[in-house]
Each structure stands twice: as C-alpha cells, then as structure tokens.
Design an enzyme around this catalytic site. Sequence first.
Site, mmCIF file in Angstrom:
data_model
loop_
_atom_site.group_PDB
_atom_site.id
_atom_site.type_symbol
_atom_site.label_atom_id
_atom_site.label_comp_id
_atom_site.label_asym_id
_atom_site.label_seq_id
_atom_site.Cartn_x
_atom_site.Cartn_y
_atom_site.Cartn_z
ATOM 1 N N CYS A 1 46.679 55.994 44.204
ATOM 2 C CA CYS A 1 45.575 56.110 45.136
ATOM 3 C C CYS A 1 46.143 55.918 46.728
ATOM 4 O O CYS A 1 45.252 55.705 47.487
ATOM 5 C CB CYS A 1 44.241 54.918 44.643
ATOM 6 S SG CYS A 1 44.876 53.386 45.207
ATOM 7 N N CYS B 1 48.373 50.264 41.240
ATOM 8 C CA CYS B 1 47.137 49.252 41.209
ATOM 9 C C CYS B 1 47.041 48.678 39.863
ATOM 10 O O CYS B 1 47.164 49.355 38.975
ATOM 11 C CB CYS B 1 45.940 49.893 41.435
ATOM 12 S SG CYS B 1 45.388 50.391 43.217
ATOM 13 N N GLY C 1 35.786 22.074 38.003
ATOM 14 C CA GLY C 1 37.110 21.792 37.634
ATOM 15 C C GLY C 1 37.603 20.975 36.526
ATOM 16 O O GLY C 1 38.572 20.759 36.010
ATOM 17 N N CYS D 1 41.491 51.353 41.418
ATOM 18 C CA CYS D 1 42.461 52.423 41.619
ATOM 19 C C CYS D 1 41.758 53.856 41.624
ATOM 20 O O CYS D 1 41.667 54.714 42.206
ATOM 21 C CB CYS D 1 43.615 52.496 40.447
ATOM 22 S SG CYS D 1 45.100 53.725 41.166
ATOM 23 N N CYS E 1 50.134 51.987 46.437
ATOM 24 C CA CYS E 1 49.958 52.550 44.965
ATOM 25 C C CYS E 1 50.196 53.992 44.944
ATOM 26 O O CYS E 1 49.897 54.663 45.756
ATOM 27 C CB CYS E 1 48.548 52.311 44.599
ATOM 28 S SG CYS E 1 47.886 52.954 42.961
HETATM 29 ZN ZN LIG Z 1 45.757 52.395 43.066
#
Ligand SMILES: [Zn+2]
Lengths: 298, 277
Positions: A258, A279, A39, A285, A255
């Site tokens: 998909c 997506c 970090g 996707c 989505c």
């Molecule tokens: Zn998708």
Amino acid sequence: MNANYELPLEDAGYSFGFLDEYAKKEVRRCILKAISIPGYQTPYASREMPMGRGFGTGGLQLTLSLIGEDDTLKVIDQGSDDSVNAVNLRQFVQLTCPGVEVTEKTQEATLIQSRHRIPEKQLTEQQILVLQVPYPDALVVVEPSEARRKVMHGEADYSRLLVKLYEDVVRFDEITISHRYPTRINGHYVIDPSPIPRWDVPRLHQSPALVLLGAGREKKIYAVPPYTLAEPLVFDDIAFRVEDFRDANGKRIACRCCGSTVSFLDELIDDAGNVTHQCSDSAYCEEEQETISARKQA
Amino acid sequence: MSNKILSVRGLSRIHGEQCPLCIASTGPEHDTNICPHCGSVVAAHDVNFDLYRGEILGIIGESGSGKSSTVKTLYFDEAPTAGSATFYDGGAQHDMFALNAAQQRSMRNKRFGMVYQNPHLGLNFQISAGGNIAERLLMSDLKHYGEIRTRAGDLLVRTEVARARMDQNPKTFSGGMQQRVQIAKALATQPPLLFLDEVTTGLDLSVQAAILDLILEIQHELGTAMIVVTHDLGVIRLLAGRTLVMKHGRVIESGLTDQILEDPQHAYTQRLVASAL
Ligand SMILES: [Zn+2]
Ligand SMILES: Nc1ncnc2c1ncn2[C@@H]1O[C@H](COP(=O)(O)OP(=O)(O)O)[C@@H](O)[C@H]1O
Ligand SMILES: [Mg+2]
Ligand SMILES: [Zn+2]
C-alpha cells in the site's frame, strides 16, 4: 440483570457466550475492579475453555463476558484477521454468540480481540480492545517469587526493572526490549502490555478506547482505562524510541503493498533472500490499497 | 539538637517457640544461648546503646554471640522479638520497629547502608558493579542515566576500584575488591548510618588493612556513623571509639574502646584482650 432473560439452553446446550451467566458476571466484576485500579493484576477464576490455554483463552473469556447480540467483533492475531488462530477464535464466538456480527474493519468493530498488536487505526471511546496476554507480570524477569512481586507492585518499587534497563544501555548503548515493554499505568503499577511491539506502547497512552488485558493461564485481568497515563519505563535522559523502519540511507521504508510510510511493518524474506516490508495490520493495508485505487479511478 | 543518631533499648532476638524460662536460663553465666527447657536460641537479649553522629561503635564477641543478629534487626533484615530503636534523622525521630514494611524498606534503602561479610548477600552477581550501585540510586528515585553513571563511577573510584571495571561483573573481582564495591554501594545514597558486619574477615592481611583505612577515611570525610561488627580485636582497636562486648547473646561489657582494652572488667573480655596481645 434482565428478569425476562432466558438462557437459550435447548439449542446448543450452552448459554449465549459459552460461559454461564454466573461465570460471565464474575469476569465482569473483575473487569470493573481492574478498571478501578489501573494496571493492577486482578485475579479471576479462569475457566476451562474448549481450546488449550495459550491460545488466547484469557482474552476470549473477557470477550465472551462482554459481548452482546448487538456487538460487532473483530479478531486479529499479529495484525492479521486471517491467521488460523484469529479464524478459530472468531468462529468460536460466532458459534456460541448467535446474532453477533463479525468484521475485519477496525472502525466497524465495537469489540476487538487481538494478539501482539493494536490496530493502526485510532480506536474510539465506543470501542473496547481486548489483548491476549501470555505473561502478565512485568516483574517476573527480576523476581521469581510472586509474593515478593506483589509487595514490589504495592510499593511501586520498580528499581530492579530499571537496573535491567541500565544494564541494557551499558552493554548495547540502547534499551533492547522489542516487545512486552514495561509500561507504567496511571503513575503507579507497571504492566507487561503483552507482546505488542514498542510501536504500540505510546498508543496505550490516553487511549480513548478501554484496553483490557487477559491472561488465561496466569488467571489475571488488568486494564488501561480510557484517557489514562501509560508511560514506558525510561531514564530521564534517554527517550523511549519506537521502531523507525529506515533503510541504509535513512529513508523511511514503505509498505510494498500500500506504500504506507506511517504503519508498523513486518519484514519478509523471500526464497531468494530479498527483504521486503509489508504492513503488519492487514485490514489497514487493504483499506489503504482500496483508497489508492479509488483515487486512481477518480 | 542532640547529636544522637540511634538509640537502642531492650533489643532482643529469639529463635524458636520461647518459654517463660528462656531468659533466666541463658546468657554468659549459664554458658549457653540455648534454652534448656524449650530449645529456643536467645541470639541477642536486652541490648542497649546510643550512637552519635559520625561515631564508630564496635560490637565484638566470639562466633555465635549475637553480633550479626543485633545489626540485622536494625537493618530490618530480621524482625526483633522485643525492644525498640529510635533513628534520629534531620530533626525527625523514627520509632523504627513501629514503621510499616514500606517505610522500613525506604529507610533501609535511603538512610542506611550495609556491608556484609559475604559479598553474595550485599551484591547482585547477575549484574555489573556499576549496576549494583545504580540499583541503590534508582531506589532513591534518581532516574537520570548519565548522572547515575557519573555517581557510580565516582563512588567506585572513591573506594579504589578502577572506573574501567565499572561495567564488569563483580563475580570476576577479588574478595577485597568485592568488599570495596559493597562499600561503594552502601555509600551511594550518602546514608548517615552504616552497618559493617565482619567486612574484612577472610581477606589477606594487607587487603584488610587497606579496607580498614578506607573505612576510616570515609568516616572522616563524610561523618558517617557506623556500627562495626567483628570478632577481631585489631579491627575494634583501629576503628571503634566505643565498644560493646557480647557473649551468649548478652552485652557483658561496654564503654570506650581504650578503657576496655586497658582495663577489661569481665573475665571473658580479659581473656580476649590477653589472647590478642
Ligand atoms: Zn500496507
Ligand atoms: N535463623 C536462626 N535460627 C536459629 N538460630 C539462629 C538463627 N540465626 C542465628 N541463630 C543463632 O543465633 C546465635 C547468634 O547468631 P549471630 O548473631 O549470627 O552471631 P554472631 O554474628 O555473633 O556470630 C547463634 O547461636 C546462631 O546459631
Ligand atoms: Mg556474625
Ligand atoms: Zn525456653
């Protein structure tokens, strides 16, 4: 270093990976330091690249310093392999790194350079994710002086960031930060995880893959090493929440391509004003769609 | 165990290059705090005092006499040029100027409180009144939103700011109310030691009186030790059990406030007391 190694100078006039070996070695040294202090924003000598800063030159320098002939690279921009930015960066690597394979499939890649997203598919110990960073310092929103920010980081004094969250909850009943959510690494340094959505923040936590973040303009490299704590800054009694993508009835939106109900969705509005969702990770996707059609055929 | 909370010895704060003659050429007998040889400002020199638990110590003197310089070094706003300060806290004693920056910040955030004359120095005007108090609570590692809200609200109510104003920006508050928010913020971590620098200067008389009352009540309730800096003899008379009188960077007189008021020793103090009658 391999004593028999020769710079392929005669071909392109550039060495493998565009940067000279000395520059790459220096970046790798900074990467090692960044991994050793999870970090911590490690300063490095950001080179001029043949593209404007702000187009991912910080990430690109990390990629070029790490990549070897047997690597397979994936480049994405906001989840998509096909955006102009991703295409440009990928072509640049192909041009300057002969022998390197490129892919769109997350699981095939050994090295992934990304802007604004972490791939949906769980990364593995064999992979490195490089994130492009516009603003590396999470404290910049509360403290303009870099010298004072350094002291605050050193002492892990993030109370003023928490005050900002406090004010958010007072005014809006929730923390409104959508991207760049301040995230504490290994219990000490708080990073700006780059403009990834909240959705991706929990995926930094205990990630099997090494995550490197590079800011070209600000000349900083920082890291979330594998299997390291990555905790969003929150109050004890207010849990961190990711985007939940629910419709008016509380149902998880799928989505449109998909049908996935477990991925991060982009909201699309067509000319008629209709809202649909898709997506954000285009490779994910497409694979989901292929799986579905394969299942249908079977 | 002694009840001492703070012990200050030989505290000095000099601005400028300094030369070997600075000290010998400044002070009340030279009627200046500026070194004629090198131009350095001897803002405070050789300040000594002890402070006890729950006690209010006053520092009085005209403008430029070194009062703020003294408390600023003790609150770590500025580093002293010389001297030491020991803070006695729950059985431990801390050599304050030997601590590193992080330790000093932690002591300042958790064990001390400061109320400035100018609320801009003590409050963040970008955020709400409650947020200002929350900041101090967050600095002392309280991370529970609900508890922070309750504590901040209670503190504001205690300092007579309506709970309903908690989420408003102190920018919109009256001067007296801003001082109350500063006091609430300073008290947030229940510090055993509070510094108050001209906290009522510039306020209406009735508002001044109400804030001084509040300070006394807090001292009674919480037993907070305080160092009260002022140029106003009335404030000293009301609040301080013991007083230091400063002039040109030096403490010219110290003792019980009543005695100083009744029988001032130094000519300057005599004039000060006479003019206030
Ligand atoms: Zn998708
Ligand atoms: N940063 C500085 N540089 C030079 N002189 C200063 C500085 N700060 C304060 N002084 C001087 O130090 C003296 C004491 O100031 P101060 O402690 O603020 O006095 P008081 O609070 O009693 O009015 C004044 O002469 C003031 O002008
Ligand atoms: Mg003053
Ligand atoms: Zn001098």
